[in-house]
Design a protein around this motif. Structure first.
Motif, mmCIF file in Angstrom:
data_model
loop_
_atom_site.group_PDB
_atom_site.id
_atom_site.type_symbol
_atom_site.label_atom_id
_atom_site.label_comp_id
_atom_site.label_asym_id
_atom_site.label_seq_id
_atom_site.Cartn_x
_atom_site.Cartn_y
_atom_site.Cartn_z
ATOM 1 N N PRO A 178 -3.806 23.628 67.090
ATOM 2 C CA PRO A 178 -3.201 23.281 65.807
ATOM 3 C C PRO A 178 -4.089 22.265 65.093
ATOM 4 C CG PRO A 178 -2.127 22.060 67.558
ATOM 5 C CD PRO A 178 -3.129 22.973 68.220
ATOM 6 N N GLY A 179 -3.693 21.837 63.913
ATOM 7 C CA GLY A 179 -4.543 20.894 63.192
ATOM 8 C C GLY A 179 -3.750 19.920 62.365
ATOM 9 N N GLU A 180 -4.458 18.859 61.951
ATOM 10 C CA GLU A 180 -3.831 17.768 61.230
ATOM 11 C C GLU A 180 -4.534 17.547 59.901
ATOM 12 O OE1 GLU A 180 -4.365 14.005 63.178
ATOM 13 O OE2 GLU A 180 -2.820 13.030 61.967
ATOM 14 N N VAL A 181 -3.768 17.277 58.858
ATOM 15 C CA VAL A 181 -4.358 16.948 57.561
ATOM 16 C C VAL A 181 -4.754 15.468 57.580
ATOM 17 C CG1 VAL A 181 -3.943 16.783 55.085
ATOM 18 C CG2 VAL A 181 -3.018 18.717 56.375
ATOM 19 N N LEU A 196 0.407 15.757 58.050
ATOM 20 C CA LEU A 196 1.174 16.860 58.643
ATOM 21 C C LEU A 196 0.318 17.676 59.608
ATOM 22 C CD1 LEU A 196 3.382 18.528 55.875
ATOM 23 C CD2 LEU A 196 4.071 16.989 57.723
ATOM 24 N N TRP A 197 0.988 18.210 60.630
ATOM 25 C CA TRP A 197 0.354 19.137 61.579
ATOM 26 C C TRP A 197 0.773 20.564 61.244
ATOM 27 C CZ3 TRP A 197 -2.918 18.278 65.774
ATOM 28 C CH2 TRP A 197 -3.260 16.937 65.982
ATOM 29 N N PHE A 198 -0.152 21.503 61.433
ATOM 30 C CA PHE A 198 0.138 22.923 61.223
ATOM 31 C C PHE A 198 -0.129 23.678 62.520
ATOM 32 C CE2 PHE A 198 0.763 23.328 56.608
ATOM 33 C CZ PHE A 198 0.441 22.035 56.226
ATOM 34 N N PRO A 199 0.722 24.678 62.824
ATOM 35 C CA PRO A 199 0.599 25.399 64.098
ATOM 36 C C PRO A 199 -0.743 26.132 64.237
ATOM 37 C CG PRO A 199 2.684 25.906 63.009
ATOM 38 C CD PRO A 199 1.860 25.144 62.026
ATOM 39 N N ALA A 200 -1.171 26.295 65.478
ATOM 40 C CA ALA A 200 -2.426 26.985 65.780
ATOM 41 C C ALA A 200 -2.435 28.399 65.216
ATOM 42 C CB ALA A 200 -2.644 27.015 67.286
ATOM 43 N N THR A 201 -1.274 29.057 65.215
ATOM 44 C CA THR A 201 -1.195 30.463 64.808
ATOM 45 C C THR A 201 -1.486 30.668 63.319
ATOM 46 O OG1 THR A 201 1.177 30.063 64.689
ATOM 47 C CG2 THR A 201 0.389 31.322 66.573
ATOM 48 N N PRO A 441 3.657 10.358 75.670
ATOM 49 C CA PRO A 441 4.232 11.297 74.693
ATOM 50 C C PRO A 441 3.741 10.972 73.281
ATOM 51 C CG PRO A 441 5.913 10.508 76.196
ATOM 52 C CD PRO A 441 4.684 9.673 76.467
ATOM 53 N N LEU A 442 3.419 12.016 72.539
ATOM 54 C CA LEU A 442 2.734 11.866 71.257
ATOM 55 C C LEU A 442 3.617 12.451 70.150
ATOM 56 C CD1 LEU A 442 -0.230 11.060 70.485
ATOM 57 C CD2 LEU A 442 -0.778 13.480 70.621
ATOM 58 N N PRO A 443 4.167 11.609 69.274
ATOM 59 C CA PRO A 443 4.996 12.176 68.204
ATOM 60 C C PRO A 443 4.134 12.814 67.123
ATOM 61 C CG PRO A 443 4.949 9.777 68.034
ATOM 62 C CD PRO A 443 4.066 10.151 69.188
ATOM 63 N N ARG A 444 4.573 13.968 66.624
ATOM 64 C CA ARG A 444 3.846 14.626 65.536
ATOM 65 C C ARG A 444 4.828 15.107 64.483
ATOM 66 N NH1 ARG A 444 -0.794 18.299 68.548
ATOM 67 N NH2 ARG A 444 -2.188 16.551 68.950
ATOM 68 N N ARG A 445 4.370 15.105 63.218
ATOM 69 C CA ARG A 445 5.163 15.677 62.134
ATOM 70 C C ARG A 445 4.558 17.021 61.789
ATOM 71 N NH1 ARG A 445 3.773 12.724 57.861
ATOM 72 N NH2 ARG A 445 5.444 13.483 56.542
ATOM 73 N N TRP A 446 5.342 18.067 61.959
ATOM 74 C CA TRP A 446 4.848 19.424 61.750
ATOM 75 C C TRP A 446 5.349 19.991 60.433
ATOM 76 C CZ3 TRP A 446 1.655 22.003 65.210
ATOM 77 C CH2 TRP A 446 1.483 21.395 66.460
ATOM 78 N N ALA A 447 4.517 20.846 59.834
ATOM 79 C CA ALA A 447 4.927 21.551 58.620
ATOM 80 C C ALA A 447 5.804 22.741 58.977
ATOM 81 C CB ALA A 447 3.700 22.020 57.850
ATOM 82 N N ALA A 448 5.806 23.141 60.232
ATOM 83 C CA ALA A 448 6.644 24.246 60.702
ATOM 84 C C ALA A 448 6.888 24.021 62.184
ATOM 85 C CB ALA A 448 5.934 25.581 60.498
ATOM 86 N N ASP A 449 7.978 24.527 62.677
ATOM 87 C CA ASP A 449 8.284 24.404 64.100
ATOM 88 C C ASP A 449 7.169 25.082 64.898
ATOM 89 O OD1 ASP A 449 9.157 24.595 66.657
ATOM 90 O OD2 ASP A 449 11.129 25.407 66.177
ATOM 91 N N PRO A 450 6.380 24.318 65.665
ATOM 92 C CA PRO A 450 5.231 24.930 66.353
ATOM 93 C C PRO A 450 5.636 25.939 67.426
ATOM 94 C CG PRO A 450 5.520 22.641 67.031
ATOM 95 C CD PRO A 450 6.489 22.880 65.918
ATOM 96 N N SER A 451 6.892 25.907 67.860
ATOM 97 C CA SER A 451 7.290 26.887 68.868
ATOM 98 C C SER A 451 7.852 28.153 68.199
ATOM 99 C CB SER A 451 8.319 26.285 69.827
ATOM 100 O OG SER A 451 9.474 25.956 69.106
ATOM 101 N N ALA A 452 8.068 28.128 66.891
ATOM 102 C CA ALA A 452 8.497 29.318 66.138
ATOM 103 C C ALA A 452 7.778 29.295 64.788
ATOM 104 C CB ALA A 452 10.005 29.306 65.939
ATOM 105 N N GLY A 469 8.905 19.581 52.801
ATOM 106 C CA GLY A 469 10.335 19.580 52.551
ATOM 107 C C GLY A 469 11.125 19.835 53.827
ATOM 108 N N ALA A 470 10.492 20.490 54.787
ATOM 109 C CA ALA A 470 11.178 20.797 56.043
ATOM 110 C C ALA A 470 10.325 20.328 57.207
ATOM 111 C CB ALA A 470 11.422 22.294 56.127
ATOM 112 N N VAL A 471 9.967 19.056 57.175
ATOM 113 C CA VAL A 471 9.115 18.546 58.247
ATOM 114 C C VAL A 471 9.855 18.622 59.576
ATOM 115 C CG1 VAL A 471 8.055 16.468 59.183
ATOM 116 C CG2 VAL A 471 7.723 17.067 56.796
ATOM 117 N N PHE A 472 9.132 19.084 60.566
ATOM 118 C CA PHE A 472 9.705 19.291 61.881
ATOM 119 C C PHE A 472 9.069 18.275 62.814
ATOM 120 C CE2 PHE A 472 9.954 21.222 65.980
ATOM 121 C CZ PHE A 472 11.166 21.877 65.975
ATOM 122 N N ARG A 473 9.877 17.409 63.386
ATOM 123 C CA ARG A 473 9.309 16.396 64.272
ATOM 124 C C ARG A 473 9.367 16.883 65.715
ATOM 125 N NH1 ARG A 473 8.702 11.568 61.423
ATOM 126 N NH2 ARG A 473 9.679 11.805 59.392
#
Ligand code: BLA
Length: 514
Positions: A178-181, A196-201, A441-452, A469-473
């Protein structure tokens, strides 16, 4: 991986995005046998752009649409430079379509691939005005002292050069991760993505491979109608023409859907590579259709290369500074270990462990294991010994995520809290010195749920919108604090000093025996 709604993510990974057999319609493409000058493949819009039907053009000399001198120049400019594109301003087309074009030429699979982009307004490009902007951008970049600075400058300058609405520096966590802005320059009113973090996919592996090879990628308009190639497959290869290096290469439907869903009409990505690995991208988005003239593309590509070099230089400097700063302490600790490494380490292990702020220290030497602080499981010590035996003495091996390494996975019980190891192989028999760290443990703010990462929406197979608007922690588990350049430099320096000590003792011993 199938997500709720039935979308199969493995489809993304399998899509051969360099063989989609089409181009973006703002230009046209002709692939020619460089020896005979006969056209083998032509895009189906050659009539609109160059005045001759594709079906008509295939099998006939390219000089029907390109002046013989320009053709010769394209052949010579690309000779012996497979994949390396050349850009020439040309007069091309059959009347009444004759006009100024930017021609990009490159070799691929034995063909010379020619891409024609009409000059907007029909004028020649004046490099002088633009060049000032590029120079200023490069000069500012050189002043950057930290990675954060460098990224901030890069996004501002690329936005100024191109006019996109959003430009981000996007860094991957692992080449396929995944990656980070890290930095953002964005127009007012757009939601901020900074941090924000974005999923690898979001960027499948074959796309990343392509971006390692081809450093720039422009999508002029997500609502463009793809122009097919004629013929669709080449007799010589049985596949579509390989468009890996083509500027006009058409875009995966999945990615177009993605861009539409985040309200983006056009995009550009510039690859950032450090030490031959894809570090990340400078990613740009436009609210409206936007295509970049070849000179602007080249300037951005060059800027991306300068940015990559600057990142490497900053990394180098950080390593040197780290070494200078910790040199004294490392020398003091090395002196403590003079005379019998195992015995001395049993007494002064704490000092060695503290050098890297580690939770555990392990020395394996001649069948003995000495530890300080956390004790590694025996099977892991053995696995590390195997690795050490296969590595050059002094070449560091470090990970902050043991669980992701198959060679260590079986060696760790479930409940072992160790997540990171930095190991110095000492000799070919598998002796080593290693520092270990517990999980943090490393907290991240995701732009989408990385597991979905993909959700199928009400209109069927539609990748649904996402954004801050829908940040997923979520918290990343199984990682230790990363081993920094400073840690690497210190470990390497300690190894060097210990080697000196050992050699000195060997010399003294030899002198005694002589
Ligand atoms: C390509 N995905 C890309 C690209 C980016 C992203 C930058 C490069 C092409 C471009 O510049 O538009 C994703 N863009 C991002 C991310 C940020 C951003 C993460 O700005 C964050 C700042 N994408 C999916 C899914 C699939 C998928 C589920 O989300 C597969 C089904 C595919 N993405 C996909 C493909 C490409 C891509 C195939 C390659 C497009 C191409 O070059 O043809």
């Amino acid at each position: 991986q199938v997500v709720p709604g039935g979308f199969d993510l493995s489809e993304c990974v399998r899509e051969p995005i360099h063989l989609l057999g089409g181009i973006q319609s703002y230009g046209t493409l002709v692939a020619v046998d460089p020896d005979t000058g006969l056209v083998e493949v032509a895009a189906e819009n050659t009539r609109e752009v160059l005045g001759t039907d594709a079906e008509d053009l295939v099998g006939t000399p390219v000089t029907r649409v390109l002046a013989a001198t320009d053709w010769t120049e394209a052949v010579e400019a690309t000779d012996g430079a497979e994949h390396l594109p050349a850009a020439l301003p040309v007069h091309a087309g059959a009347a009444p379509h004759r006009g100024h074009f930017d021609l990009s030429a490159h070799r691929r699979d034995g063909l010379l691939v020619l891409e024609f982009e009409p000059r907007e307004g029909g004028e020649e490009f004046t490099f002088s005005g633009f060049y000032q902007g590029v120079r200023r951008a490069l000069a500012r970049l050189r002043s950057a002292a930290t990675v954060a600075d460098c990224c901030r400058i890069a996004v501002r300058e690329v936005r100024a050069l191109t006019g996109y609405d959003r430009v981000v520096a996007y860094r991957f966590d692992g080449e396929d991760g995944p990656g980070e802005v890290l930095a953002e320059d964005v127009t007012e009113g757009w939601e901020p993505w900074l941090g924000l973090w974005f999923p690898a996919t979001d960027i499948p592996p074959q796309a990343r491979r392509l971006y390692r090879e081809n450093w720039i990628r422009v999508i002029g308009d997500v609502d463009d109608t793809t122009v097919r190639l004629h013929p669709p497959t080449r007799a010589a290869t049985g596949t579509a023409l390989d468009l890996s290096q083509a500027a006009l290469r058409t875009v995966s439907g999945f990615h177009l859907e993605y861009l539409r869903n985040i309200g983006v009409r056009s995009s550009m990505s510039v690859s950032v590579l450090t030490e031959g690995r894809l570090w990340g991208l400078i990613a740009c988005h436009g609210a409206g259709p936007l295509r970049m003239a070849p000179e602007t593309r080249s300037a951005c590509e060059m800027f991306g290369a300068a940015f990559s070099l600057q990142l490497a230089a900053i990394g180098e400097r950080e390593r040197a500074d780290a070494l200078a700063g910790s040199g004294r302490r490392t020398a003091e600790v090395a002196a403590l270990l003079d005379g019998g490494l195992e015995q001395r380490l049993a007494e002064h292990g704490g000092a060695v462990r503290d050098l890297l702020g580690a939770d555990g220290l392990t020395l394996k030497r001649g069948g003995r294991v000495v530890t300080d602080g956390d004790r590694l499981p025996a099977a892991l010590v053995e696995a590390l010994g195997d690795q050490a035996a296969r590595s050059r003495p002094g070449s560091l091996r470090a990970t902050d995520r043991l669980a992701e390494h198959p060679e260590y996975r079986t060696a760790r019980p479930e409940d072992d809290g160790t997540a990171g190891v930095l190991m110095v192989p000492l000799n070919p028999s598998g002796d080593f010195l290693a520092w270990s760290r517990r999980e943090r443990p490393l907290p991240r703010r995701w732009a989408a749920d990385p597991s979905a990462p993909v959700q199928v929406g009400p209109r069927g197979e539609r990748l649904t919108p996402r954004g801050s608007g829908a940040v997923f922690r979520a918290t990343v588990r199984g990682r230790s604090l990363p081993w920094t350049a400073h840690d690497h430099a210190t470990a390497r320096e300690l190894w060097r000093l210990l080697t000196d000590l050992v050699l000195r003792h060997a010399d003294a011993l030899r002198a005694l025996n002589d």
